[in-house]
Structure formats: structure tokens, C-alpha cells
Design a protein around this motif. Structure first.
Motif, PDB file in Angstrom:
ATOM      1  N   LYS A 119      42.806  35.822  42.152  1.00 20.34           N
ATOM      2  CA  LYS A 119      41.707  35.595  43.084  1.00 20.34           C
ATOM      3  C   LYS A 119      41.178  36.946  43.573  1.00 20.34           C
ATOM      4  O   LYS A 119      41.955  37.835  43.914  1.00 20.34           O
ATOM      5  CB  LYS A 119      42.210  34.767  44.262  1.00 20.34           C
ATOM      6  N   VAL A 120      39.860  37.092  43.599  1.00 22.30           N
ATOM      7  CA  VAL A 120      39.233  38.331  44.050  1.00 22.30           C
ATOM      8  C   VAL A 120      39.496  38.510  45.542  1.00 22.30           C
ATOM      9  O   VAL A 120      39.195  37.626  46.343  1.00 22.30           O
ATOM     10  CB  VAL A 120      37.716  38.327  43.768  1.00 22.30           C
ATOM     11  N   VAL A 132      39.817  44.453  43.735  1.00 22.45           N
ATOM     12  CA  VAL A 132      41.214  44.105  44.002  1.00 22.45           C
ATOM     13  C   VAL A 132      41.368  42.620  43.701  1.00 22.45           C
ATOM     14  O   VAL A 132      40.626  41.784  44.223  1.00 22.45           O
ATOM     15  CB  VAL A 132      41.622  44.412  45.456  1.00 22.45           C
ATOM     16  N   VAL A 133      42.341  42.313  42.834  1.00 21.30           N
ATOM     17  CA  VAL A 133      42.646  40.947  42.441  1.00 21.30           C
ATOM     18  C   VAL A 133      44.068  40.636  42.878  1.00 21.30           C
ATOM     19  O   VAL A 133      44.983  41.407  42.600  1.00 21.30           O
ATOM     20  CB  VAL A 133      42.505  40.765  40.907  1.00 21.30           C
ATOM     21  N   THR A 134      44.257  39.502  43.558  1.00 23.64           N
ATOM     22  CA  THR A 134      45.591  39.057  43.947  1.00 23.64           C
ATOM     23  C   THR A 134      46.046  38.023  42.923  1.00 23.64           C
ATOM     24  O   THR A 134      45.401  36.989  42.741  1.00 23.64           O
ATOM     25  CB  THR A 134      45.592  38.440  45.358  1.00 23.64           C
ATOM     26  N   THR A 138      32.219  37.599  43.654  1.00 20.75           N
ATOM     27  CA  THR A 138      32.367  37.476  45.101  1.00 20.75           C
ATOM     28  C   THR A 138      33.832  37.254  45.472  1.00 20.75           C
ATOM     29  O   THR A 138      34.630  36.752  44.670  1.00 20.75           O
ATOM     30  CB  THR A 138      31.525  36.310  45.657  1.00 20.75           C
ATOM     31  N   VAL A 139      34.162  37.616  46.700  1.00 16.27           N
ATOM     32  CA  VAL A 139      35.514  37.453  47.221  1.00 16.27           C
ATOM     33  C   VAL A 139      35.880  35.971  47.195  1.00 16.27           C
ATOM     34  O   VAL A 139      35.072  35.116  47.528  1.00 16.27           O
ATOM     35  CB  VAL A 139      35.602  38.021  48.654  1.00 16.27           C
ATOM     36  N   GLY A 140      37.104  35.686  46.752  1.00 16.78           N
ATOM     37  CA  GLY A 140      37.603  34.317  46.703  1.00 16.78           C
ATOM     38  C   GLY A 140      37.507  33.656  45.345  1.00 16.78           C
ATOM     39  O   GLY A 140      38.129  32.620  45.118  1.00 16.78           O
TER      40      GLY A 140
END
Length: 125
Positions: free
Chosen positions: A6-7, A26-28, A53-55
Motif C-alpha cells: 500500500k502506498v 514509500v510502500v508498506t 495516490t496514498v492508500g
């Protein structure tokens, strides 16, 4: 190699020199112990992050790099880099799961009558 997750962060473009630019992502990861992985996109690959986009769940194709550096005191240091060259948005799994026929409900069964907890407790906690 690929990194999926997830971004967490989409960084802005950084003009490092007149001829070099970079952008960080950054990717989790989605694992038992999630990792936040910083991936650099450089030069023309920076534009790949314009629609991210984030998420979002993504899969990023990466190359690993490493280099050696000797400081003025003569100590050798090593540095690693992770460079992205392709990014794909993962498709949601929910629609595919809905397309499959529903699984039959499990048959109910009677609870155990001869169960003694102290006899069956082999867990370490």
C-alpha cells in the motif's frame, strides 16, 4: 524484482542538479511484519508517480543497486539503493470473489462432551 503493498508516501519531484531529478515513493508491504520500503524513481521515471495516490495497492518493479565509498579517514562504507522503473495498480480482489459461486455452509456438529482442557492444552502460552 517486485515490491507489492500500500502506498504510504508519494514524494514531490526533487531537482538534485541541472541534469538529474528524482522522486521517492514509500510502500508498506502486506506481510506478517510489514516493511516501509522507500523506492526512488529517477529522470523520466519520475512521471510514473503522477497518478499514484496514498492508500492505493500497487506492485512496483525495482532494481537493487549498491556502491562502495571510502571516506577521508579511509573507512569503507557501503550504500544500497532501490530504483523503481514500473508501477502497476493492483486490482481489487473483491469483484473476483463475488463472481465465484458461494461456498456451501458447513454442517453443524455437536460439541465435544468429553473435553477436558488440561489434557488438550499443548500450546506454549
Amino acid at each position: 524484482m517486485e515490491v507489492s503493498g500500500k502506498v504510504k508516501v508519494v514524494g514531490g519531484e526533487q531537482q538534485v542538479s541541472p541534469t538529474f531529478k528524482k522522486r521517492e515513493l514509500v510502500v508498506t508491504t502486506d506481510e506478517q511484519y510489514p516493511q516501509s520500503i522507500m523506492i526512488e524513481f529517477v529522470q523520466d521515471k519520475c512521471d510514473l508517480l503522477n497518478n499514484v495516490t496514498v492508500g492505493e495497492d500497487v506492485k512496483v518493479s525495482i532494481n537493487l543497486g549498491g556502491r562502495e565509498w571510502v571516506n577521508p579517514q579511509g573507512e569503507t562504507k557501503y550504500f544500497n539503493s532501490i530504483k523503481g522503473w514500473r508501477i502497476e495498480k493492483n486490482q481489487a480482489a473483491a469483484p473476483a470473489a463475488q463472481a465465484m459461486p458461494p461456498m456451501p455452509a458447513a454442517e453443524a456438529f455437536a460439541p465435544a462432551t468429553d473435553f477436558k482442557e488440561e489434557e488438550h492444552d499443548d500450546l506454549p502460552f
